[in-house]
Design a protein around this motif. Structure first.
Motif, PDB file in Angstrom:
ATOM      1  N   MET A  28     -37.822  -6.108  80.899  1.00 51.85           N
ATOM      2  CA  MET A  28     -36.852  -5.969  81.973  1.00 51.85           C
ATOM      3  C   MET A  28     -37.549  -6.514  83.211  1.00 51.85           C
ATOM      4  N   VAL A  29     -36.995  -7.581  83.778  1.00 52.20           N
ATOM      5  CA  VAL A  29     -37.672  -8.318  84.837  1.00 52.20           C
ATOM      6  C   VAL A  29     -36.862  -8.289  86.119  1.00 52.20           C
ATOM      7  N   ALA A  30     -37.548  -8.072  87.235  1.00 56.14           N
ATOM      8  CA  ALA A  30     -36.959  -8.162  88.567  1.00 56.14           C
ATOM      9  C   ALA A  30     -37.923  -8.961  89.447  1.00 56.14           C
ATOM     10  N   TYR A  31     -37.559  -9.161  90.672  1.00 56.72           N
ATOM     11  CA  TYR A  31     -38.320  -9.987  91.603  1.00 56.72           C
ATOM     12  C   TYR A  31     -39.814  -9.659  91.622  1.00 56.72           C
ATOM     13  N   ASP A  32     -40.160  -8.401  91.774  1.00 63.23           N
ATOM     14  CA  ASP A  32     -41.564  -8.022  91.938  1.00 63.23           C
ATOM     15  C   ASP A  32     -42.021  -6.964  90.936  1.00 63.23           C
ATOM     16  N   ARG A  33     -41.343  -6.903  89.795  1.00 59.96           N
ATOM     17  CA  ARG A  33     -41.724  -5.902  88.792  1.00 59.96           C
ATOM     18  C   ARG A  33     -41.221  -6.292  87.412  1.00 59.96           C
ATOM     19  N   CYS A  34     -41.856  -5.673  86.425  1.00 58.96           N
ATOM     20  CA  CYS A  34     -41.495  -5.943  85.034  1.00 58.96           C
ATOM     21  C   CYS A  34     -41.783  -4.687  84.219  1.00 58.96           C
ATOM     22  N   THR A  35     -40.849  -4.316  83.381  1.00 66.25           N
ATOM     23  CA  THR A  35     -41.069  -3.239  82.415  1.00 66.25           C
ATOM     24  C   THR A  35     -41.269  -3.890  81.058  1.00 66.25           C
ATOM     25  N   VAL A  36     -42.354  -3.512  80.398  1.00 66.79           N
ATOM     26  CA  VAL A  36     -42.697  -4.056  79.084  1.00 66.79           C
ATOM     27  C   VAL A  36     -42.518  -2.939  78.065  1.00 66.79           C
ATOM     28  N   ARG A  74     -46.052  -3.840  88.718  1.00 64.25           N
ATOM     29  CA  ARG A  74     -45.580  -4.340  90.012  1.00 64.25           C
ATOM     30  C   ARG A  74     -46.409  -5.556  90.427  1.00 64.25           C
ATOM     31  N   PHE A  75     -45.745  -6.444  91.181  1.00 65.82           N
ATOM     32  CA  PHE A  75     -46.360  -7.703  91.592  1.00 65.82           C
ATOM     33  C   PHE A  75     -46.053  -7.988  93.056  1.00 65.82           C
ATOM     34  N   ASN A  76     -46.700  -9.024  93.588  1.00 65.42           N
ATOM     35  CA  ASN A  76     -46.496  -9.409  94.979  1.00 65.42           C
ATOM     36  C   ASN A  76     -45.266 -10.272  95.183  1.00 65.42           C
ATOM     37  N   GLY A  77     -44.633 -10.712  94.144  1.00 64.17           N
ATOM     38  CA  GLY A  77     -43.448 -11.538  94.295  1.00 64.17           C
ATOM     39  C   GLY A  77     -43.062 -12.185  92.978  1.00 64.17           C
ATOM     40  N   TRP A  78     -42.030 -12.994  93.068  1.00 59.61           N
ATOM     41  CA  TRP A  78     -41.432 -13.632  91.902  1.00 59.61           C
ATOM     42  C   TRP A  78     -42.427 -14.454  91.104  1.00 59.61           C
ATOM     43  N   TRP A  79     -43.171 -15.345  91.751  1.00 56.02           N
ATOM     44  CA  TRP A  79     -44.061 -16.235  91.005  1.00 56.02           C
ATOM     45  C   TRP A  79     -45.163 -15.464  90.286  1.00 56.02           C
ATOM     46  N   GLN A  80     -45.664 -14.412  90.903  1.00 54.54           N
ATOM     47  CA  GLN A  80     -46.678 -13.594  90.235  1.00 54.54           C
ATOM     48  C   GLN A  80     -46.068 -12.871  89.037  1.00 54.54           C
ATOM     49  N   THR A  81     -44.848 -12.402  89.177  1.00 56.10           N
ATOM     50  CA  THR A  81     -44.154 -11.744  88.069  1.00 56.10           C
ATOM     51  C   THR A  81     -43.970 -12.713  86.907  1.00 56.10           C
ATOM     52  N   ILE A  82     -43.480 -13.907  87.211  1.00 60.42           N
ATOM     53  CA  ILE A  82     -43.247 -14.909  86.163  1.00 60.42           C
ATOM     54  C   ILE A  82     -44.563 -15.364  85.532  1.00 60.42           C
ATOM     55  N   GLY A  83     -45.614 -15.493  86.324  1.00 65.61           N
ATOM     56  CA  GLY A  83     -46.926 -15.842  85.762  1.00 65.61           C
ATOM     57  C   GLY A  83     -47.395 -14.810  84.752  1.00 65.61           C
ATOM     58  N   PHE A  84     -47.214 -13.544  85.083  1.00 66.34           N
ATOM     59  CA  PHE A  84     -47.569 -12.465  84.165  1.00 66.34           C
ATOM     60  C   PHE A  84     -46.743 -12.551  82.888  1.00 66.34           C
ATOM     61  N   ILE A  85     -45.443 -12.760  83.029  1.00 63.45           N
ATOM     62  CA  ILE A  85     -44.558 -12.842  81.863  1.00 63.45           C
ATOM     63  C   ILE A  85     -44.951 -14.017  80.968  1.00 63.45           C
ATOM     64  N   ASN A  86     -45.289 -15.147  81.572  1.00 65.95           N
ATOM     65  CA  ASN A  86     -45.720 -16.303  80.774  1.00 65.95           C
ATOM     66  C   ASN A  86     -47.007 -16.004  80.019  1.00 65.95           C
ATOM     67  N   ALA A  87     -47.964 -15.363  80.692  1.00 68.23           N
ATOM     68  CA  ALA A  87     -49.217 -14.993  80.011  1.00 68.23           C
ATOM     69  C   ALA A  87     -48.939 -13.982  78.900  1.00 68.23           C
ATOM     70  N   ASP A 135     -52.205  -4.604  79.355  1.00 69.76           N
ATOM     71  CA  ASP A 135     -52.964  -4.033  80.468  1.00 69.76           C
ATOM     72  C   ASP A 135     -54.078  -4.968  80.911  1.00 69.76           C
ATOM     73  N   ALA A 136     -54.770  -5.567  79.950  1.00 69.20           N
ATOM     74  CA  ALA A 136     -55.858  -6.495  80.281  1.00 69.20           C
ATOM     75  C   ALA A 136     -55.324  -7.707  81.046  1.00 69.20           C
ATOM     76  N   LEU A 137     -54.195  -8.236  80.630  1.00 67.51           N
ATOM     77  CA  LEU A 137     -53.583  -9.358  81.348  1.00 67.51           C
ATOM     78  C   LEU A 137     -53.243  -8.964  82.780  1.00 67.51           C
ATOM     79  N   TYR A 138     -52.684  -7.805  82.939  1.00 68.54           N
ATOM     80  CA  TYR A 138     -52.320  -7.332  84.275  1.00 68.54           C
ATOM     81  C   TYR A 138     -53.567  -7.191  85.147  1.00 68.54           C
TER      82      TYR A 138
END
Length: 118
Positions: free
Chosen positions: A79-87, A51-64, A109-112
């Protein structure tokens, strides 16, 4: 995989090419998941939700995550949504879960922990 790798061993491990003989059985998967509490074994893969605080944080995580995965020559299903991602990690060449998936899960986990906590 006969012994449980520590989180440190997984985070510093490197993925390698694997085949059908490298798939790990359900009991060994369950044992290895003991060091990765956010992850669960499902449908021939391991998965975790973040879970994330919003879209940009989610996308930043996905890019990393994409950068890390590319460096390991391994790729997750996302699986990506506005404030969450399933890996979801699985090794297609092995038709199941391998050590590579645990390495990448620990690195995920370390990235998160480093950059994407809400």
């Amino acid at each position: 995989m006969t012994t449980i790798a520590s989180i440190e061993q997984l985070q510093t491990g490197q993925c390698r090419p694997l085949g059908a003989h490298d798939a790990i059985g359900p009991e060994a998967i369950s044992a290895q998941l003991s060091v990765l509490p956010a992850w669960r074994h499902t449908d021939g893969a391991i998965e975790a939700r973040f879970r994330f605080n919003g879209w940009w944080q989610t996308i930043g995580f996905i890019n990393a995550l994409a950068w890390m995965a590319d460096g390991q020559d391994h790729s997750p299903d996302l699986m990506v949504a506005y404030d969450r991602c399933t890996v979801i990690w699985r090794t297609h060449s092995a038709s199941g879960v391998t050590l590579n998936d645990f390495i990448c899960a620990a690195r995920t986990d370390a990235l998160y922990q480093e950059r994407a906590q809400p």
